[in-house]
Design an enzyme around this catalytic site. Structure first.
Site, mmCIF file in Angstrom:
data_model
loop_
_atom_site.group_PDB
_atom_site.id
_atom_site.type_symbol
_atom_site.label_atom_id
_atom_site.label_comp_id
_atom_site.label_asym_id
_atom_site.label_seq_id
_atom_site.Cartn_x
_atom_site.Cartn_y
_atom_site.Cartn_z
ATOM 1 N N ARG A 80 -10.668 -11.415 1.236
ATOM 2 C CA ARG A 80 -11.548 -12.418 0.643
ATOM 3 C C ARG A 80 -10.961 -13.826 0.756
ATOM 4 N NH1 ARG A 80 -11.281 -9.036 -4.706
ATOM 5 N NH2 ARG A 80 -11.215 -7.502 -3.015
ATOM 6 N N LYS A 126 0.830 -1.198 0.000
ATOM 7 C CA LYS A 126 0.000 0.000 0.000
ATOM 8 C C LYS A 126 0.870 1.256 0.000
ATOM 9 C CE LYS A 126 -3.829 -1.919 2.719
ATOM 10 N NZ LYS A 126 -4.938 -1.656 1.778
#
Length: 499
Positions: free
Chosen positions: A354, A280
């Site tokens: 996920r 990130k």
């Protein structure tokens, strides 16, 4: 904060502050409309409240506060007249916001005790619950790592004014409001803890401690057990971290005679998310301690459910780990095999939530749970779509979707239904695995949900993407940091299913 009920006359209640309410009349009418308690107080004060409304000094707008010093005419030293806005728009959420604004106002005035009166527009139990929630949520702070907090005086005692006839109803509202607010604040504590403290192991420890206190069954799977179960998503994400993963199961058996497993709640528990190899940007990465907001909501909801004791079975599942970059981290191009046997092609290691949810959903579906509801700070796409006002709701069952929306309305938490059309599934088809980890930027929150759909088998299922609502940078009615979003909705859902 000590919250209790008094049946004294409104003019005789001794506290630092007496709080009464007023609304703004609908249509073109001028002035303000007072609650019955406010009318009694106004008469004792010579009509000063009505005069302020007539002159326009106080309009009764939502959150507006008028302070009146009683000068010995009443037992309380001050009266706060608080506006609720238009009379036909007063809802429980109005009173939650009112409670939060009251406690924040009190903090700046040095008041330590207050008496609240009943607003006439809502059911008295509902009003007491909403005000209690607002007071406790508004009073919340997270200052444990500051040597000197410089906090103003805290509101220590609140009493609700009631008649002998409705005293029990008010006490019931306070009890429920306190259970919901305490559980929400517990979830906020989990989110606000620094990631060097709240590791996956510590998150499991705190869930276990809560379970012992509230009488829940608790299992914690260590890495060896997770490997035995072949939870490839959880193991893949965690392999770059020095911190071992955990899989937490919390069980509430409110209907032990039932042969059905009951409701399953699944929370994403990434205690810190760097993005892994797909690192990130540095800006705001410190807020990635909140990437376990879904797990915090499930743990908090299980506390609230255990406190409120609905006659329904509920189980919470929390997969938890860190997502870190290192020489052992999983990579774009890897293929991971999930507990149910399906494989996922890794495209971007920052789409890790996920993967751990896939294992937990597979576990819950194989155990026969239905419905299954997962909560996750899953996608930036849902923030682009809905901002920080609503959470995205994806479901394969219209009835379950409506139940969640109604529970959210009761809790003061908003959800917006999102699509799960088959065409979106084409975006996550893989050339080398059963499913691809991401479907690209377009409809990213939808394709994330379509991936999760692969792991719920034939269970009724809903996915709540709370990326925009689990953490706040704008301390309007709530302290900056974790919000505990989802705790009260899940608890209200369990209560409604018990009925």
């Amino acid at each position: 904060m000590d919250i209790r009920v008094t049946t004294q006359a409104v003019n005789d209640v001794a506290s630092d502050v007496l709080i009464v309410t007023a609304t703004r009349p609908s249509g073109d009418q001028k002035g303000i409309s007072l609650s019955s308690a406010a009318t009694t107080v106004d008469q004792a004060l010579g009509g000063v409240i009505v005069d302020c409304g007539t002159s326009g000094e106080f309009k009764g707008n939502a959150g507006e506060i008028l302070t009146i010093h009683t000068l010995g005419k009443l037992a309380p030293r001050r009266v706060l007249v608080v506006g609720l806005g238009s009379a036909n728009k007063v809802m429980p959420q109005s009173l939650r916001k009112l409670g939060a604004s009251i406690v924040r106002h009190m903090r700046s005035t040095g008041a330590q005790s207050a008496t609240l009166t009943h607003d006439d527009t809502l059911d008295i139990t509902e009003a007491a619950q909403a005000l209690t929630e607002g007071l406790l949520l508004g009073a919340y702070t997270f200052r444990k790592y500051q040597r000197s907090t410089n906090e103003n005086t805290q509101l220590e005692a609140v009493q609700f004014l009631a008649s002998e006839r409705n005293k029990v109803a008010v006490e019931q509202g306070i009890q429920k409001g306190k259970a919901l607010a305490d559980a929400t604040n517990f979830a906020r504590d989990l989110v606000n803890e620094p990631p060097n403290v709240l590791t996956p192991t510590e998150l499991a420890n705190r869930a276990s401690a809560m379970a012992r206190e509230f009488g829940l069954e608790c299992e914690v799977f260590d890495k060896a057990k997770i490997e035995e179960l072949k939870m490839g998503g959880l193991l893949g994400v965690t392999q770059g971290s020095a911190q071992p993963p955990r899989f937490v199961i919390l069980r509430y058996r409110g209907a032990p005679e039932s042969t059905e497993p009951g409701l399953a709640l699944v929370g994403k528990g990434i205690t810190f998310d760097t993005g892994g190899i797909s690192l990130k940007p540095a800006a705001s990465m410190e807020t990635m301690k909140s990437d376990m907001g879904g797990a915090a909501a499930v743990i908090g909801a299980m506390q609230a459910i255990a406190a409120l004791k609905p006659k329904v079975n509920v189980t919470g599942f929390v997969p938890t780990c860190e997502n870190m970059p290192s020489g052992t981290a999983y990579r774009p191009g890897d293929i991971l095999r999930i507990l149910n046997g399906k494989t996922i092609e890794i495209v971007n290691t920052d789409a890790e939530g996920r993967l751990i949810l896939a294992d937990a959903l597979s576990y819950a579906s194989q155990e026969g749970y239905s419905p299954i509801i997962d909560l996750a700070t899953l996608t930036g796409g849902i923030v682009v779509a809905l901002g920080n006002v609503m959470s995205g709701l994806f479901s394969n069952d219209d009835g379950l979707q409506q139940q969640i929306i109604e529970a959210g309305h009761a809790a003061g938490e908003k959800f917006w239904p999102m699509p799960l059309d088959e065409e979106y599934g084409d975006l996550v088809k893989s050339d080398v695995a059963d499913v691809k980890q991401t479907g690209g930027r377009g409809a990213s929150s939808v394709t994330a949900a379509k991936i999760l759909e692969h792991f719920v088998s034939d269970a009724k299922w809903a996915h709540l993407d709370i990326a925009g609502t689990a953490f706040t940078e704008s301390p309007k009615n709530m302290e900056k940091g974790g919000t505990g979003f989802g705790v009260r909705t899940l608890a209200e859902l369990a209560l409604s299913r018990a009925q």
